[in-house]
Every structure is written in structure tokens, then in C-alpha cells.
Design a protein around this motif. Structure first.
Motif, PDB file in Angstrom:
ATOM      1  N   TYR A  64       0.836  -1.197   0.000  1.00 20.49           N
ATOM      2  CA  TYR A  64       0.000   0.000   0.000  1.00 20.49           C
ATOM      3  C   TYR A  64       0.872   1.248   0.000  1.00 20.49           C
ATOM      4  CZ  TYR A  64      -3.990  -2.951   0.599  1.00 20.49           C
ATOM      5  OH  TYR A  64      -4.946  -3.896   0.390  1.00 20.49           O
ATOM      6  N   PHE A  65       0.367   2.273  -0.626  1.00 21.93           N
ATOM      7  CA  PHE A  65       1.098   3.532  -0.768  1.00 21.93           C
ATOM      8  C   PHE A  65       0.391   4.598   0.060  1.00 21.93           C
ATOM      9  CE2 PHE A  65       1.816   7.587  -2.904  1.00 21.93           C
ATOM     10  CZ  PHE A  65       3.187   7.591  -2.978  1.00 21.93           C
ATOM     11  N   THR A  66       1.158   5.296   0.858  1.00 24.57           N
ATOM     12  CA  THR A  66       0.604   6.419   1.619  1.00 24.57           C
ATOM     13  C   THR A  66       1.347   7.674   1.216  1.00 24.57           C
ATOM     14  OG1 THR A  66       2.155   6.025   3.423  1.00 24.57           O
ATOM     15  CG2 THR A  66      -0.013   4.989   3.598  1.00 24.57           C
ATOM     16  N   GLY A  67       0.683   8.780   1.276  1.00 22.42           N
ATOM     17  CA  GLY A  67       1.299  10.043   0.912  1.00 22.42           C
ATOM     18  C   GLY A  67       0.829  10.514  -0.450  1.00 22.42           C
ATOM     19  N   GLU A  68       1.526  11.504  -0.975  1.00 23.49           N
ATOM     20  CA  GLU A  68       1.208  12.116  -2.264  1.00 23.49           C
ATOM     21  C   GLU A  68       2.331  11.802  -3.252  1.00 23.49           C
ATOM     22  OE1 GLU A  68      -1.377  14.149  -4.661  1.00 23.49           O
ATOM     23  OE2 GLU A  68      -1.666  13.683  -2.541  1.00 23.49           O
ATOM     24  N   PRO A  69       2.046  11.105  -4.368  1.00 22.33           N
ATOM     25  CA  PRO A  69       3.118  10.757  -5.297  1.00 22.33           C
ATOM     26  C   PRO A  69       3.615  11.958  -6.093  1.00 22.33           C
ATOM     27  CG  PRO A  69       1.025   9.980  -6.127  1.00 22.33           C
ATOM     28  CD  PRO A  69       0.771  10.548  -4.772  1.00 22.33           C
ATOM     29  N   LYS A  70       4.913  11.964  -6.373  1.00 18.03           N
ATOM     30  CA  LYS A  70       5.529  13.009  -7.182  1.00 18.03           C
ATOM     31  C   LYS A  70       5.397  12.687  -8.663  1.00 18.03           C
ATOM     32  CE  LYS A  70       9.984  15.301  -7.700  1.00 18.03           C
ATOM     33  NZ  LYS A  70      11.363  15.311  -7.222  1.00 18.03           N
ATOM     34  N   SER A  71       5.544  11.412  -9.010  1.00 20.88           N
ATOM     35  CA  SER A  71       5.349  10.971 -10.391  1.00 20.88           C
ATOM     36  C   SER A  71       4.926   9.506 -10.378  1.00 20.88           C
ATOM     37  CB  SER A  71       6.616  11.154 -11.211  1.00 20.88           C
ATOM     38  OG  SER A  71       7.615  10.288 -10.754  1.00 20.88           O
ATOM     39  N   VAL A  72       4.402   9.060 -11.525  1.00 16.53           N
ATOM     40  CA  VAL A  72       3.911   7.697 -11.663  1.00 16.53           C
ATOM     41  C   VAL A  72       4.497   7.106 -12.938  1.00 16.53           C
ATOM     42  CG1 VAL A  72       1.847   6.297 -12.044  1.00 16.53           C
ATOM     43  CG2 VAL A  72       1.748   8.204 -10.482  1.00 16.53           C
ATOM     44  N   THR A  73       4.953   5.857 -12.858  1.00 19.12           N
ATOM     45  CA  THR A  73       5.431   5.135 -14.029  1.00 19.12           C
ATOM     46  C   THR A  73       4.608   3.871 -14.189  1.00 19.12           C
ATOM     47  OG1 THR A  73       7.679   5.959 -13.689  1.00 19.12           O
ATOM     48  CG2 THR A  73       7.427   4.049 -15.117  1.00 19.12           C
ATOM     49  N   ILE A  74       4.015   3.699 -15.370  1.00 21.90           N
ATOM     50  CA  ILE A  74       3.271   2.495 -15.704  1.00 21.90           C
ATOM     51  C   ILE A  74       4.162   1.681 -16.639  1.00 21.90           C
ATOM     52  CG2 ILE A  74       1.150   1.573 -16.710  1.00 21.90           C
ATOM     53  CD1 ILE A  74       0.476   3.414 -14.459  1.00 21.90           C
ATOM     54  N   SER A  75       4.415   0.419 -16.303  1.00 24.50           N
ATOM     55  CA  SER A  75       5.264  -0.407 -17.157  1.00 24.50           C
ATOM     56  C   SER A  75       4.546  -1.711 -17.484  1.00 24.50           C
ATOM     57  CB  SER A  75       6.607  -0.681 -16.492  1.00 24.50           C
ATOM     58  OG  SER A  75       6.428  -1.272 -15.242  1.00 24.50           O
TER      59      SER A  75
END
Length: 93
Positions: A64-75
């Protein structure tokens, strides 16, 4: 598309500074990926909506991810499985 141009600009900048070799074409037959800057996705209440999408992605979480993402990579790997990577901003205390 904008992020792809940014990567290409960085590659040519490094080439002209003498840091690397000439950028070469990479085929799409193995691993493919797309990088999204903060203005190209929406992160709200644990759901991810990419640019030009009306509904959020259905995600099966491994962590699980908490916080605010700076960028996202979909692979996408050669077996047609998709993965999402979040980059968190560095927190200096």
C-alpha cells in the motif's frame, strides 16, 4: 508524449556534454513504460486516474502507498502484465 520529449532532450543534452554516447532507438518488443508527471494524473483517496481517463484504474496492491506521489510510471512486461511505480518526494527533516 511530453515526458518522452523531456527524456529525449535530456539524452541529447548528455550526449552533447560528452557524458554519454549518441541516443539510440529502443524497440518495443520487451519492456514498455510510460512516465507521468504530476500534472498528468490525479491521486485521490488511494485511487489513481491517469490523464484522458474518466474512471480510476483498478489496482491490486502488493504494497500500500501512503502520501502524495511526485510521479507515476506504468510499465508492461513481455507477458502483458502491468505494474505501477510511485515516486514519493524526498522529505528532509
Amino acid at each position: 508524449m511530453q515526458q518522452g520529449l523531456r527524456h529525449l532532450n535530456t539524452a541529447f543534452g548528455n550526449f552533447f556534454k560528452g557524458k554519454t554516447k549518441y541516443p539510440r532507438f529502443k524497440r518495443k518488443n520487451n519492456r514498455q513504460s510510460a512516465h507521468y508527471a504530476p500534472n498528468a494524473f490525479k491521486w485521490q483517496d488511494g485511487t489513481l486516474t491517469l490523464a484522458k481517463m474518466s474512471q480510476p484504474l483498478k489496482i491490486r496492491w502488493s504494497r500500500y502507498f501512503t502520501g502524495e506521489p511526485k510521479s507515476v510510471t506504468i510499465s508492461k512486461d513481455p507477458s502483458n502484465r502491468y505494474f505501477i511505480s510511485f515516486l514519493k518526494p524526498n522529505r528532509q527533516f
